[in-house]
Write a protein that holds these residues in place. Sequence first.
Motif, short mmCIF file in Angstrom:
data_model
loop_
_atom_site.label_atom_id
_atom_site.label_comp_id
_atom_site.label_asym_id
_atom_site.label_seq_id
_atom_site.Cartn_x
_atom_site.Cartn_y
_atom_site.Cartn_z
N GLY A 90 -46.87 0.99 -31.10
CA GLY A 90 -47.64 1.50 -32.23
C GLY A 90 -46.74 2.26 -33.19
O GLY A 90 -45.74 2.86 -32.81
N GLY A 91 -47.11 2.23 -34.48
CA GLY A 91 -46.31 2.91 -35.49
C GLY A 91 -45.01 2.17 -35.76
O GLY A 91 -44.80 1.04 -35.32
N GLY A 92 -44.10 2.83 -36.46
CA GLY A 92 -42.81 2.23 -36.76
C GLY A 92 -42.89 1.22 -37.88
O GLY A 92 -43.90 1.10 -38.59
N ASP A 93 -41.83 0.46 -38.03
CA ASP A 93 -41.75 -0.52 -39.10
C ASP A 93 -42.52 -1.79 -38.76
O ASP A 93 -42.75 -2.10 -37.59
N LEU A 94 -42.89 -2.50 -39.80
CA LEU A 94 -43.58 -3.78 -39.66
C LEU A 94 -42.64 -4.88 -40.11
O LEU A 94 -41.87 -4.71 -41.07
N LEU A 95 -42.68 -6.01 -39.45
CA LEU A 95 -41.90 -7.18 -39.85
C LEU A 95 -42.87 -8.27 -40.29
O LEU A 95 -43.77 -8.64 -39.53
N LEU A 96 -42.68 -8.76 -41.50
CA LEU A 96 -43.54 -9.81 -42.04
C LEU A 96 -42.66 -10.97 -42.46
O LEU A 96 -41.69 -10.80 -43.20
N VAL A 97 -42.98 -12.17 -41.98
CA VAL A 97 -42.21 -13.36 -42.29
C VAL A 97 -43.09 -14.33 -43.07
O VAL A 97 -44.21 -14.64 -42.64
N GLY A 98 -42.59 -14.77 -44.21
CA GLY A 98 -43.37 -15.69 -45.03
C GLY A 98 -42.46 -16.50 -45.93
O GLY A 98 -41.23 -16.46 -45.78
N LEU A 113 -33.53 1.28 -44.02
CA LEU A 113 -32.34 0.48 -44.26
C LEU A 113 -31.66 0.10 -42.95
O LEU A 113 -31.15 -1.01 -42.81
N ALA A 114 -31.67 1.01 -41.99
CA ALA A 114 -31.10 0.69 -40.68
C ALA A 114 -31.90 -0.42 -40.01
O ALA A 114 -31.34 -1.34 -39.41
N ALA A 115 -33.24 -0.34 -40.10
CA ALA A 115 -34.08 -1.39 -39.52
C ALA A 115 -33.85 -2.72 -40.23
O ALA A 115 -33.91 -3.80 -39.60
N THR A 116 -33.58 -2.67 -41.53
CA THR A 116 -33.30 -3.89 -42.27
C THR A 116 -32.02 -4.55 -41.78
O THR A 116 -31.94 -5.78 -41.64
N GLU A 152 -31.51 -8.27 -40.37
CA GLU A 152 -30.52 -9.19 -40.91
C GLU A 152 -29.65 -9.77 -39.80
O GLU A 152 -29.36 -10.97 -39.77
N SER A 153 -29.21 -8.90 -38.89
CA SER A 153 -28.39 -9.37 -37.77
C SER A 153 -29.17 -10.34 -36.89
O SER A 153 -28.63 -11.33 -36.40
N ALA A 154 -30.46 -10.07 -36.71
CA ALA A 154 -31.28 -10.91 -35.84
C ALA A 154 -31.44 -12.32 -36.40
O ALA A 154 -31.42 -13.31 -35.66
#
Length: 679
Positions: free
Chosen positions: A60-68, A89-92, A96-98
Amino acid sequence: MGVGASQEVRRRERLLREQWEVARRQVARWGGAGEGERRVLAQLLVLTARGWRLLVGRAGGGDLLLVGPGGVFVLRVLDRPGEGDGGLLAATKVAESAVASLGMSPVAVHPVLVLPGQGRDAQRQAGVPQPGGGGAGRVRVLGDGEVGAVLLGERQRVRGEAVRAVADHLERVLPGYRGVALEEAPRDRGTGLGDGLFELDGLREAVLAEAREASIEQWMTFLHPDQVALVRRNWSGPARISGPAGTGKTVVALHRAVHLARRTTGRILYVTFANNLPRVQSTFLRAMAPAVADRVDFRSLHSWAQEFLQERGVPVRLSGGKAETAFSLAWKNVGREGPLAGLDPAPRYWREEIDYVVKGRGLTRFEEYATVPRRRRQARLHRTHRQWVWELYEAYEALRAERGVHDFNDVLSLALAEAAEEEAPRYAAVIVDEVQDLTLVGVRLLHALVGDVPNGLLLVGDGQQTVYPGGFRLTDAGIDIRGDRGQVLRTNYRNSERILDAALAVVADDAFEDLDGQRTPGRRDVDLTYHDGDVVRVAAPTLDAHDRELVRAVRDLPDGALADTALLCASRAALEHYQRVLSRAGIPVCPLESYDGHVVGAVKLGTYRRAKGLEFKNVFLPRHDEVFATGRPGEAAGGTETAQTVKERGELLRSQLFVAMTRARDLLWLGRVEEIAPV
């Protein structure tokens, strides 16, 4: 609007309302989210009914990842900007690495801050710093009322089936996330997603095929998945990317500029020699990554140098016309009746000697010139000949100074002297495209702006595509490229085998010395990925017949193809001729000097040199064989040139033709006028 269209609009509105209600009920069951965050989550859930994929934190909480279709979006919902945006920015970077292992460019990964309670234009309303400042300036900021609409309007970067593949991959490699979707709601038809599993092994081929179907402008920003690692590489000092035509050097450089802009707070300078390319490349980067576009300066070298000198308070009186007059008088007084005319009577050859060897290398004493290697210059000059050249140079400099004007080489020399005095670097990185077309002084100037700092200087180019006289080695500029900081690209993504073979046949016998000093054969081995292009050769008995065939071929192109078509000429005189030919035929024309990278439904018209750094689906080269005649295009041949100067001139002209031919991706049209023997 017809009855059928009205019914379709009402159907979609009803469907959207139903999906929105389901999403609100679904989000209400999730604990820990505030009202603003629930509104955002509901919008994102609605997108999943249209083929998008949403990943949320398992805890729960934290950043969201949306792919489209627009790429991968890393979203964080905040009460106000500045809170936790560094973590975004760190999560980004993690995202990117993933996706890098899938061959997805960093350009397709976007950090987004969402501000509850804000409507449209949230970045301006909230007073978020503009790009170039803190972390928020490099992040897209949206109000919670516009998230869905804005993301739906993003430029398509990922095809429908690949959306599923990317999301599944992220869920596997990021175990802290789980996929969620809209429950028990009607789905919109035509999402483009197949029912079968999408094989990751086919992702690269699918992406490449889709890119070729797009406009040539979109194609010119396509980064092949195999090149993503190069864009993200960490270099310990100056680096160079080289490789034959069509291997994607400029595309890598553009994506590298975005990558560096997202990871630094300083500005990025992207430099080319030609003054038309910065407009085009700036347009491309703004479409690729609008959030950082204002932090990348696209400039031609001389325009940047003039502006730099103006900022430093150094007066510049650039006048190409008056400088040319000064040289003409110097040639008349010193050169025309001397031994230089016996080597080559054309004054342009000796003007080039001064421009590219003497002043282009920053030589100020005869003893320097007497021993300097004259790279790519074929005429053998003994010490006596060099003394005559130096006398011509001194006469030219005196007449130029007498007129109180500078030439283009003076601008770079003045800028180099000023750059050496700057205490703090003004750029985080400098990227130089088509570096082989610069003079040694120009390369020294750009090196001086960033020195040898990690990831500071990137030089991109190919010695085989040199279209100007003279040359140098990077070691002459004090630039040491070691180990993996020198990358050679070997896969041609642009040209088909037939087009490339036709182009290589022109330069097959012209070995060249690259910037690293290595002697390289004219015909180089490359790996090809495209096999559908074609070469059409047309021979006509007269110029009128030749031009009629040309017009017919242009008119026979498929609808809409003019936007992806170029007609290139060896000389300005030929360019003006074909401007008239096309205009009389009612075919719209866009001069390459005016082309800015936006789609325009007209044939691009320019010289071989002006086409450097660009590519087109269809390229027409009328009277292309004229470059094989002795002498420059549009000029009468001299009668007393040495074999060395004739050889040098021929190699340069063939290099220019090679560049023009390799601009073609799908069609290369080669026209020539047959010589008819007198009866």
